[in-house]
Write a protein that holds these residues in place. Structure first.
Motif, mmCIF file in Angstrom:
data_model
loop_
_atom_site.group_PDB
_atom_site.id
_atom_site.type_symbol
_atom_site.label_atom_id
_atom_site.label_comp_id
_atom_site.label_asym_id
_atom_site.label_seq_id
_atom_site.Cartn_x
_atom_site.Cartn_y
_atom_site.Cartn_z
ATOM 1 N N GLN A 113 0.820 -1.212 0.000
ATOM 2 C CA GLN A 113 0.000 0.000 0.000
ATOM 3 C C GLN A 113 0.859 1.270 0.000
ATOM 4 O O GLN A 113 0.561 2.227 -0.705
ATOM 5 N N VAL A 114 1.936 1.256 0.785
ATOM 6 C CA VAL A 114 2.800 2.445 0.833
ATOM 7 C C VAL A 114 3.447 2.666 -0.536
ATOM 8 O O VAL A 114 3.512 3.788 -1.046
ATOM 9 N N LYS A 115 3.868 1.572 -1.167
ATOM 10 C CA LYS A 115 4.503 1.706 -2.491
ATOM 11 C C LYS A 115 3.499 2.202 -3.526
ATOM 12 O O LYS A 115 3.816 3.072 -4.339
ATOM 13 N N ARG A 116 2.289 1.635 -3.470
ATOM 14 C CA ARG A 116 1.235 2.058 -4.421
ATOM 15 C C ARG A 116 1.006 3.555 -4.325
ATOM 16 O O ARG A 116 0.768 4.224 -5.306
ATOM 17 N N GLN A 117 1.095 4.096 -3.108
ATOM 18 C CA GLN A 117 0.836 5.516 -2.905
ATOM 19 C C GLN A 117 2.104 6.353 -3.070
ATOM 20 O O GLN A 117 2.107 7.553 -2.807
ATOM 21 N N GLY A 118 3.181 5.694 -3.490
ATOM 22 C CA GLY A 118 4.437 6.404 -3.799
ATOM 23 C C GLY A 118 5.086 7.036 -2.578
ATOM 24 O O GLY A 118 5.787 8.048 -2.711
ATOM 25 N N GLY A 119 4.857 6.476 -1.396
ATOM 26 C CA GLY A 119 5.362 7.120 -0.181
ATOM 27 C C GLY A 119 6.514 6.386 0.470
ATOM 28 O O GLY A 119 7.098 5.463 -0.114
ATOM 29 N N TYR A 120 6.839 6.829 1.671
ATOM 30 C CA TYR A 120 7.869 6.179 2.481
ATOM 31 C C TYR A 120 7.352 6.065 3.913
ATOM 32 O O TYR A 120 6.425 6.783 4.309
ATOM 33 N N VAL A 121 7.945 5.151 4.696
ATOM 34 C CA VAL A 121 7.499 5.001 6.080
ATOM 35 C C VAL A 121 8.421 5.771 7.011
ATOM 36 O O VAL A 121 9.620 5.903 6.746
ATOM 37 N N ALA A 122 7.844 6.293 8.083
ATOM 38 C CA ALA A 122 8.629 6.998 9.102
ATOM 39 C C ALA A 122 8.444 6.283 10.426
ATOM 40 O O ALA A 122 7.346 5.845 10.755
ATOM 41 N N GLU A 123 9.566 6.169 11.139
ATOM 42 C CA GLU A 123 9.570 5.442 12.413
ATOM 43 C C GLU A 123 10.438 6.203 13.400
ATOM 44 O O GLU A 123 11.464 6.766 13.023
ATOM 45 N N ASP A 124 10.046 6.213 14.680
ATOM 46 C CA ASP A 124 10.913 6.790 15.712
ATOM 47 C C ASP A 124 11.289 5.690 16.684
ATOM 48 O O ASP A 124 10.498 4.787 16.945
ATOM 49 N N SER A 125 12.521 5.785 17.224
ATOM 50 C CA SER A 125 13.027 4.650 17.993
ATOM 51 C C SER A 125 14.249 5.069 18.782
ATOM 52 O O SER A 125 14.968 6.004 18.397
ATOM 53 N N SER A 126 14.502 4.345 19.898
ATOM 54 C CA SER A 126 15.752 4.594 20.626
ATOM 55 C C SER A 126 16.914 3.907 19.914
ATOM 56 O O SER A 126 18.059 4.045 20.293
ATOM 57 N N GLY A 127 16.611 3.136 18.882
ATOM 58 C CA GLY A 127 17.673 2.516 18.083
ATOM 59 C C GLY A 127 17.301 1.165 17.503
ATOM 60 O O GLY A 127 17.337 0.966 16.287
ATOM 61 N N ASN A 128 16.903 0.238 18.354
ATOM 62 C CA ASN A 128 16.679 -1.131 17.872
ATOM 63 C C ASN A 128 15.502 -1.259 16.910
ATOM 64 O O ASN A 128 15.601 -1.944 15.893
ATOM 65 N N ALA A 129 14.384 -0.644 17.248
ATOM 66 C CA ALA A 129 13.225 -0.749 16.358
ATOM 67 C C ALA A 129 13.525 -0.025 15.045
ATOM 68 O O ALA A 129 13.116 -0.472 13.965
ATOM 69 N N GLY A 130 14.286 1.068 15.139
ATOM 70 C CA GLY A 130 14.654 1.800 13.932
ATOM 71 C C GLY A 130 15.505 0.940 13.014
ATOM 72 O O GLY A 130 15.302 0.894 11.794
ATOM 73 N N ALA A 131 16.467 0.225 13.621
ATOM 74 C CA ALA A 131 17.332 -0.660 12.820
ATOM 75 C C ALA A 131 16.486 -1.759 12.184
ATOM 76 O O ALA A 131 16.680 -2.130 11.017
ATOM 77 N N SER A 132 15.550 -2.265 12.944
ATOM 78 C CA SER A 132 14.730 -3.366 12.451
ATOM 79 C C SER A 132 13.796 -2.917 11.314
ATOM 80 O O SER A 132 13.741 -3.553 10.257
ATOM 81 N N ILE A 133 13.118 -1.789 11.518
ATOM 82 C CA ILE A 133 12.218 -1.288 10.456
ATOM 83 C C ILE A 133 13.044 -0.948 9.207
ATOM 84 O O ILE A 133 12.621 -1.207 8.075
ATOM 85 N N ALA A 134 14.245 -0.408 9.415
ATOM 86 C CA ALA A 134 15.110 -0.070 8.276
ATOM 87 C C ALA A 134 15.465 -1.342 7.499
ATOM 88 O O ALA A 134 15.422 -1.373 6.261
ATOM 89 N N ALA A 135 15.802 -2.417 8.220
ATOM 90 C CA ALA A 135 16.207 -3.660 7.559
ATOM 91 C C ALA A 135 15.038 -4.275 6.774
ATOM 92 O O ALA A 135 15.203 -4.699 5.623
ATOM 93 N N TYR A 136 13.876 -4.319 7.389
ATOM 94 C CA TYR A 136 12.728 -4.942 6.710
ATOM 95 C C TYR A 136 12.240 -4.068 5.552
ATOM 96 O O TYR A 136 11.752 -4.588 4.543
ATOM 97 N N SER A 137 12.406 -2.752 5.691
ATOM 98 C CA SER A 137 12.062 -1.865 4.570
ATOM 99 C C SER A 137 13.019 -2.131 3.419
ATOM 100 O O SER A 137 12.611 -2.211 2.248
ATOM 101 N N ALA A 138 14.299 -2.291 3.736
ATOM 102 C CA ALA A 138 15.286 -2.584 2.691
ATOM 103 C C ALA A 138 14.924 -3.886 1.981
ATOM 104 O O ALA A 138 14.949 -3.979 0.753
ATOM 105 N N ARG A 139 14.554 -4.875 2.770
ATOM 106 C CA ARG A 139 14.191 -6.190 2.198
ATOM 107 C C ARG A 139 12.976 -6.070 1.279
ATOM 108 O O ARG A 139 12.864 -6.784 0.286
ATOM 109 N N ALA A 140 12.067 -5.134 1.643
ATOM 110 C CA ALA A 140 10.835 -4.938 0.856
ATOM 111 C C ALA A 140 11.034 -3.919 -0.259
ATOM 112 O O ALA A 140 10.092 -3.604 -0.989
ATOM 113 N N GLN A 141 12.224 -3.369 -0.362
ATOM 114 C CA GLN A 141 12.530 -2.277 -1.292
ATOM 115 C C GLN A 141 11.576 -1.100 -1.106
ATOM 116 O O GLN A 141 11.020 -0.540 -2.050
ATOM 117 N N LEU A 142 11.402 -0.794 0.141
ATOM 118 C CA LEU A 142 10.521 0.290 0.558
ATOM 119 C C LEU A 142 11.405 1.380 1.154
ATOM 120 O O LEU A 142 12.414 1.080 1.794
#
Ligand SMILES: Cc1ncc(COP(=O)(O)O)c(C=O)c1O
Ligand SMILES: [Zn+2]
Length: 374
Positions: A113-142
């Motif tokens: 859905q995010v790709k269909r709408q041509g957007g990007y995801v934003a996340e806030d984190s003390s570090g670990n969740a940010g690293a994790s969302i970044a990795a899974y976004s990379a895997r999804a080419q998001l």
């Protein structure tokens, strides 16, 4: 769109249903969303040859198999220390923390859905969740943009950047980082892991795994480090699902473990007044939510299952971090908090040595900057 009936997202306050997987809070009243499931857990539906959290895919009906974004998270080892003590090594997840359980379900549910709408995801984190969302976004080419506190630990900052995602450092408190991430901007879809119910929901796989690794008998107590509450709420949700389905007899006693500096849940449950420090300086740098948005929900859920709370001091965290490493378990100081809390309860005879206890080791030691004492 969500599949009708079997899996519904609703507001924890006004009960309004949400039909948009990108909603991170109630569109009417702004309060947190949660999930309701209308199906039972059945051990025979576990995909025994899938050695990841997706062995439980049958219990995530809103994610189509072809949309799953995975890095092989979950099905982490449960190591027996003695007849009653077990460590669950969630620090061995692909990005080095338990957060991958939430990122895989969240990113799988929303990436198209995010790709269909041509957007990007934003996340806030003390570090670990940010690293994790970044990795899974990379895997999804998001595309993803990660907002972190100014004093984020160096290894976590490098990890997020290495996944190729821009990182925005924000001065001020953890809440100010969240505010910045939520500021609306063209193309931005805020999917903060603390709010988004699909992140929290993925963490119920941790409860399923512990129960399955105990052959559906479950230990007496499970110790978790708690900050924003996604780990706690996800684990409670999983155990309640198993108990409601008759797969396990009872929900284990879940112990929410906090640092003295960051202990709003402990104080709320014990009916004590909590005064947050102006600046959090704890060694447990992942446990920084002094004013967690999910505090009411955590309190309610923990009370409903008759859970327990514990706090530990900085010297206990340091001692236990060292002790764990000297046993061969190199984890973040934030993870040491759970084992320190267990030891404190043993010393105070609040737990019997005979009770089977699982300590969830949530984050890898390579993410920390703490130096050994000698
Ligand atoms: C290693 C580690 N353990 C525990 C926690 C606490 O999880 P939660 O914020 O869901 O309570 C975090 C959160 O950042 C973490 O990174
Ligand atoms: Zn509402």
């Amino acid at each position: 769109m969500l599949k009708p009936m079997s899996y519904r997202v609703y507001c924890t306050s006004c009960r309004k249903a949400s039909a948009n997987v990108l909603d991170f809070q109630c569109s009417s009243c702004g309060k947190p969303l949660d999930l309701r499931r209308d199906f039972s857990f059945e051990p025979k539906l576990v995909q025994l040859k899938n050695y990841s959290a997706w062995r439980y895919a049958g219990f995530f009906p809103h994610v189509d198999a072809k949309d799953i974004i995975t890095l092989g998270e979950g099905w982490t080892p449960l190591v027996k220390l003695n007849d009653s003590l077990f460590f669950k090594l969630d620090c061995l997840n692909p990005t080095g923390s338990f957060k991958d359980r939430g990122s895989t379900t969240l990113i799988s549910a929303i990436h198209k859905q995010v790709k269909r709408q041509g957007g990007y995801v934003a996340e806030d984190s003390s570090g670990n969740a940010g690293a994790s969302i970044a990795a899974y976004s990379a895997r999804a080419q998001l595309k993803a943009r990660i907002y972190v506190p100014e004093n984020v630990s160096g290894p976590k900052f490098n990890q997020i950047r290495s996944y190729g995602m821009p990182v925005v450092k924000v001065a001020g408190s953890r809440s100010q980082v969240a505010e910045k991430a939520q500021q609306s901007e063209k193309g931005k879809f805020y999917v903060g892991h603390i709010f988004h119910p699909f992140f929290r929901d993925g963490i119920r796989t941790l409860a399923y795994e512990i129960a399955e690794q105990f052959a559906w008998k479950t230990p007496e107590r499970v110790y978790l480090p708690v900050s924003a509450g996604t780990l706690l709420l996800g684990v409670i949700s999983g155990f309640r699902h198993l108990a409601d389905s008759g797969t396990i007899k009872t929900v284990p006693t879940i112990v929410a473990c906090q640092t003295r500096q960051v202990s709003p849940l402990y104080h709320r449950l014990r009916k004590l007044k909590y005064k947050a420090p102006k600046k959090v300086t704890s060694l447990a740098d992942a446990l920084v939510s002094t004013n967690p948005p999910l505090l009411d929900l955590m309190t309610r859920e923990l009370q409903e299952i008759c859970g327990d709370v514990e706090i530990v001091d900085e010297n206990e965290i340091l001692d236990v971090f060292t002790e764990l490493a000297h046993k061969g378990f190199f984890v973040e100081p934030s993870s040491a908090v759970a084992y320190a809390a267990y030891q404190k309860q043993l010393r105070n005879k609040e737990v019997s040595e005979a009770d089977k206890a699982v300590i969830v080791l949530t984050g890898h030691g390579l993410k920390a900057t703490l130096q050994p004492a000698s």
